[in-house]
Design a protein around this motif. Structure first.
Motif, PDB file in Angstrom:
ATOM      1  N   ASP A 112      78.088   4.707  31.323  1.00 27.42           N
ATOM      2  CA  ASP A 112      79.411   4.193  31.642  1.00 27.42           C
ATOM      3  C   ASP A 112      79.438   3.373  32.912  1.00 27.42           C
ATOM      4  O   ASP A 112      80.267   2.483  33.086  1.00 27.42           O
ATOM      5  N   LYS A 113      78.526   3.679  33.842  1.00 26.71           N
ATOM      6  CA  LYS A 113      78.519   2.978  35.122  1.00 26.71           C
ATOM      7  C   LYS A 113      77.146   3.094  35.733  1.00 26.71           C
ATOM      8  O   LYS A 113      76.417   4.054  35.469  1.00 26.71           O
ATOM      9  N   CYS A 114      76.806   2.130  36.568  1.00 25.54           N
ATOM     10  CA  CYS A 114      75.560   2.228  37.316  1.00 25.54           C
ATOM     11  C   CYS A 114      75.886   2.111  38.805  1.00 25.54           C
ATOM     12  O   CYS A 114      76.492   1.129  39.239  1.00 25.54           O
ATOM     13  N   TYR A 115      75.541   3.149  39.558  1.00 22.09           N
ATOM     14  CA  TYR A 115      75.779   3.150  41.008  1.00 22.09           C
ATOM     15  C   TYR A 115      74.482   2.786  41.722  1.00 22.09           C
ATOM     16  O   TYR A 115      73.444   3.395  41.457  1.00 22.09           O
ATOM     17  N   ILE A 116      74.546   1.789  42.594  1.00 20.69           N
ATOM     18  CA  ILE A 116      73.370   1.410  43.387  1.00 20.69           C
ATOM     19  C   ILE A 116      73.650   1.812  44.840  1.00 20.69           C
ATOM     20  O   ILE A 116      74.502   1.198  45.509  1.00 20.69           O
ATOM     21  N   TYR A 117      72.959   2.848  45.305  1.00 22.25           N
ATOM     22  CA  TYR A 117      73.170   3.341  46.671  1.00 22.25           C
ATOM     23  C   TYR A 117      72.161   2.715  47.625  1.00 22.25           C
ATOM     24  O   TYR A 117      70.958   2.677  47.324  1.00 22.25           O
ATOM     25  N   SER A 118      72.669   2.232  48.781  1.00 19.34           N
ATOM     26  CA  SER A 118      71.751   1.718  49.804  1.00 19.34           C
ATOM     27  C   SER A 118      72.284   2.124  51.173  1.00 19.34           C
ATOM     28  O   SER A 118      73.044   3.090  51.285  1.00 19.34           O
TER      29      SER A 118
ATOM     30  N   LYS B 292      77.128   1.089  46.748  1.00 19.27           N
ATOM     31  CA  LYS B 292      77.729   2.020  47.710  1.00 19.27           C
ATOM     32  C   LYS B 292      76.729   2.448  48.753  1.00 19.27           C
ATOM     33  O   LYS B 292      75.526   2.258  48.576  1.00 19.27           O
ATOM     34  N   SER B 293      77.229   3.111  49.788  1.00 21.50           N
ATOM     35  CA  SER B 293      76.329   3.644  50.816  1.00 21.50           C
ATOM     36  C   SER B 293      75.990   5.106  50.527  1.00 21.50           C
ATOM     37  O   SER B 293      76.861   5.881  50.120  1.00 21.50           O
ATOM     38  N   THR B 294      74.747   5.471  50.763  1.00 19.83           N
ATOM     39  CA  THR B 294      74.330   6.870  50.612  1.00 19.83           C
ATOM     40  C   THR B 294      74.879   7.704  51.769  1.00 19.83           C
ATOM     41  O   THR B 294      75.103   8.900  51.628  1.00 19.83           O
ATOM     42  N   PHE B 295      75.104   7.046  52.902  1.00 19.54           N
ATOM     43  CA  PHE B 295      75.371   7.814  54.119  1.00 19.54           C
ATOM     44  C   PHE B 295      76.824   7.791  54.576  1.00 19.54           C
ATOM     45  O   PHE B 295      77.237   8.644  55.336  1.00 19.54           O
ATOM     46  N   GLU B 296      77.591   6.758  54.148  1.00 18.32           N
ATOM     47  CA  GLU B 296      79.001   6.682  54.569  1.00 18.32           C
ATOM     48  C   GLU B 296      79.874   6.968  53.366  1.00 18.32           C
ATOM     49  O   GLU B 296      79.530   6.598  52.254  1.00 18.32           O
ATOM     50  N   GLU B 297      81.050   7.579  53.639  1.00 13.73           N
ATOM     51  CA  GLU B 297      82.008   7.778  52.554  1.00 13.73           C
ATOM     52  C   GLU B 297      82.836   6.504  52.435  1.00 13.73           C
ATOM     53  O   GLU B 297      83.681   6.230  53.275  1.00 13.73           O
ATOM     54  N   GLY B 298      82.597   5.671  51.472  1.00 16.19           N
ATOM     55  CA  GLY B 298      83.400   4.449  51.328  1.00 16.19           C
ATOM     56  C   GLY B 298      83.609   4.189  49.860  1.00 16.19           C
ATOM     57  O   GLY B 298      83.062   4.887  49.004  1.00 16.19           O
ATOM     58  N   THR B 299      84.409   3.171  49.571  1.00 15.57           N
ATOM     59  CA  THR B 299      84.701   2.884  48.163  1.00 15.57           C
ATOM     60  C   THR B 299      83.653   1.964  47.537  1.00 15.57           C
ATOM     61  O   THR B 299      83.599   1.803  46.331  1.00 15.57           O
ATOM     62  N   GLY B 300      82.811   1.326  48.371  1.00 18.57           N
ATOM     63  CA  GLY B 300      81.787   0.433  47.845  1.00 18.57           C
ATOM     64  C   GLY B 300      82.375  -0.832  47.246  1.00 18.57           C
ATOM     65  O   GLY B 300      83.549  -1.155  47.454  1.00 18.57           O
ATOM     66  N   THR B 301      81.538  -1.537  46.512  1.00 17.26           N
ATOM     67  CA  THR B 301      81.979  -2.776  45.832  1.00 17.26           C
ATOM     68  C   THR B 301      81.713  -2.626  44.344  1.00 17.26           C
ATOM     69  O   THR B 301      80.620  -2.214  43.950  1.00 17.26           O
ATOM     70  N   THR B 302      82.710  -2.967  43.532  1.00 19.51           N
ATOM     71  CA  THR B 302      82.513  -2.910  42.080  1.00 19.51           C
ATOM     72  C   THR B 302      82.273  -4.310  41.542  1.00 19.51           C
ATOM     73  O   THR B 302      83.040  -5.231  41.853  1.00 19.51           O
ATOM     74  N   ILE B 303      81.211  -4.442  40.761  1.00 21.72           N
ATOM     75  CA  ILE B 303      80.874  -5.746  40.184  1.00 21.72           C
ATOM     76  C   ILE B 303      81.158  -5.687  38.682  1.00 21.72           C
ATOM     77  O   ILE B 303      80.565  -4.863  37.973  1.00 21.72           O
ATOM     78  N   THR B 304      82.081  -6.512  38.249  1.00 19.71           N
ATOM     79  CA  THR B 304      82.489  -6.524  36.833  1.00 19.71           C
ATOM     80  C   THR B 304      82.787  -7.972  36.431  1.00 19.71           C
ATOM     81  O   THR B 304      82.613  -8.875  37.224  1.00 19.71           O
TER      82      THR B 304
ATOM     83  N   ILE C 223      68.283   0.614  32.441  1.00 22.76           N
ATOM     84  CA  ILE C 223      68.401   1.936  31.805  1.00 22.76           C
ATOM     85  C   ILE C 223      69.865   2.193  31.436  1.00 22.76           C
ATOM     86  O   ILE C 223      70.173   2.669  30.339  1.00 22.76           O
ATOM     87  N   ALA C 224      70.773   1.842  32.361  1.00 21.71           N
ATOM     88  CA  ALA C 224      72.208   2.036  32.080  1.00 21.71           C
ATOM     89  C   ALA C 224      72.598   1.304  30.795  1.00 21.71           C
ATOM     90  O   ALA C 224      73.328   1.839  29.950  1.00 21.71           O
ATOM     91  N   ALA C 225      72.062   0.076  30.627  1.00 19.56           N
ATOM     92  CA  ALA C 225      72.384  -0.697  29.414  1.00 19.56           C
ATOM     93  C   ALA C 225      71.759  -0.030  28.186  1.00 19.56           C
ATOM     94  O   ALA C 225      72.405   0.103  27.147  1.00 19.56           O
ATOM     95  N   ALA C 226      70.510   0.425  28.326  1.00 19.92           N
ATOM     96  CA  ALA C 226      69.795   0.974  27.161  1.00 19.92           C
ATOM     97  C   ALA C 226      70.412   2.280  26.681  1.00 19.92           C
ATOM     98  O   ALA C 226      70.477   2.534  25.477  1.00 19.92           O
TER      99      ALA C 226
ATOM    100  N   PRO D 282      79.618  -1.884  34.423  1.00 20.68           N
ATOM    101  CA  PRO D 282      80.119  -2.039  35.791  1.00 20.68           C
ATOM    102  C   PRO D 282      79.067  -1.514  36.784  1.00 20.68           C
ATOM    103  O   PRO D 282      78.502  -0.440  36.576  1.00 20.68           O
ATOM    104  N   ILE D 283      78.799  -2.298  37.821  1.00 23.77           N
ATOM    105  CA  ILE D 283      77.821  -1.882  38.838  1.00 23.77           C
ATOM    106  C   ILE D 283      78.601  -1.601  40.118  1.00 23.77           C
ATOM    107  O   ILE D 283      79.415  -2.432  40.546  1.00 23.77           O
ATOM    108  N   VAL D 284      78.364  -0.427  40.696  1.00 23.72           N
ATOM    109  CA  VAL D 284      79.051  -0.095  41.944  1.00 23.72           C
ATOM    110  C   VAL D 284      78.009   0.019  43.050  1.00 23.72           C
ATOM    111  O   VAL D 284      77.094   0.842  42.964  1.00 23.72           O
TER     112      VAL D 284
END
Ligand code: ADP
Ligand code: ASP
Ligand code: MG
Length: 322
Positions: free
Chosen positions: A166-172, A228-240, A159-162, A224-226
């Motif tokens: 600007d960015k897609c965040y994947i929260y887990s 991240k955690s839904t429950f912790e405040e962190g910077t996550g990982t950026t995939i580019t 969907i982000a591509a379509a 860019p795919i980021v």
């Protein structure tokens, strides 16, 4: 205004308390962005639906199983939209077909062919928070098809591509991609950045954190795919795309359970009939094969995943007999 896609996985939406945390995150983004949300089924819903189908018969019909499995995500979109509306925000839930997600004509492991973004864009223009059911779409025959386990990540990046987001965040439930599964390796370290290329390898080797197909879409469409955690405040990982010029940094180590089935018998190499029978079972069950080793008296098939004992039984009955 920028548009972002936010995807929340099964553990992030497992109960009402967690849905509230998810709603707060969405509202934060909504203040400065247009927001599309993709959600998975709650908690273990998909596993339970599969078990329910298997309690009716050993090998449930794939088309009907997809109809059943797609209900998991449908529950989550409705609940999240109800919650956001009750908090005073404009939100609308869309199933895969309402969101214009068209797939290949394959049940259980369909790929996304294209997305007609008309409806999503109309809703975004009305400043609705658009909540789309992950993991599902419709075939050319208007049948419901699912995208394979973990497929909601792929829905989100597609969907982000379509919509040229600007960015897609994947929260887990983890703050991004680690050097190994943090649940198995306590000393695993979080990676701030990783390239699409490396991430495709990590996901394909079985690290659950991201669906491998979503990374390919990200790479092809430069999203860019980021993670991240839904429950912790962190910077996550950026995939580019990588900006390493030359480097040999080891990024990850993965263990995966796979199956190897060997069929042994003198002269098997010249028995075409056996080979054909094996191939037809692989095809019928839609199994992913990594390699096939053939020697004078053995055919060994290495599968990409663990295959059930039903496959062993089916191969036995077909090549050895009942
Ligand atoms: P969701 O249900 O949100 O889609 P998943 O369960 O699919 O989340 O993915 C998150 C899980 O991936 C984590 O709980 C973690 O155990 C697992 N995982 C496996 N390998 C890694 C890794 N290298 N880095 C982070 N998580 C990993
Ligand atoms: N609900 C589906 C599954 O459990 C899809 C997903 O979570 O991404 O595999
Ligand atoms: Mg997942």
């Amino acid at each position: 205004m920028d548009t972002v896609v936010l995807k929340f996985g099964g553990s992030s939406v497992a109960n009402n308390e967690k849905l509230q945390i998810v709603a707060d995150k969405i509202i934060d983004f909504y203040k400065n962005n247009n927001v599309v949300v993709v959600v998975s089924a709650q908690g273990k819903t998909t596993d339970n639906l599969i078990k329910e189908a298997q309690s009716l018969c050993n090998n449930p019909d794939k088309r009907e199983l997809d109809v059943l499995l797609s209900t998991g995500e449908q529950i989550t979109i409705a609940k999240l939209a109800i919650l956001l509306k009750s908090l005073g925000y404009n939100a609308i839930s869309l199933t895969g077909w309402q969101a214009g997600i068209y797939t290949s004509d394959v049940n259980q492991d369909a790929i996304i062919k294209n997305i007609d973004t008309t409806r999503i864009n109309q809703e975004l223009e009305k400043r609705n928070i658009v909540i789309v059911a992950g993991f599902q779409g419709i075939t050319s025959n208007n049948d419901i098809a699912t995208l394979g386990r973990g497929g909601s990540d792929t829905t989100a990046v597609a969907i982000a591509a379509a919509i040229k987001s600007d960015k897609c965040y994947i929260y887990s439930d983890v703050d991004g991609v680690f050097t190994a599964d943090p649940r198995k390796v306590p000393n695993a370290k979080k990676l701030e950045n990783i390239s699409y290329e490396e991430m495709i390898e990590i996901s394909s080797e079985g690290a659950k954190v991201l669906h491998n197909r979503c990374i390919e879409i990200g790479e092809n469409h430069n999203i860019p795919i980021v993670a991240k955690s839904t429950f912790e405040e962190g910077t996550g990982t950026t995939i580019t795309h990588t900006d390493d010029i030359e480097g040999t940094v080891i990024k990850n180590i993965v263990k995966k359970e796979i199956s190897r089935i060997s069929i042994i018998g003198h002269g098997i190499i010249s028995n075409n009939d056996v080979y054909k029978k094996i191939m037809s079972i692989i095809e019928k069950n839609n199994l992913d094969v990594l390699t096939i080793d053939i020697s004078r008296s053995k055919i060994a098939i290495v599968f990409k995943n663990v295959v059930s004992d039903d496959i062993l039984k089916e191969l036995h009955d077909e090549v050895i007999g009942n």
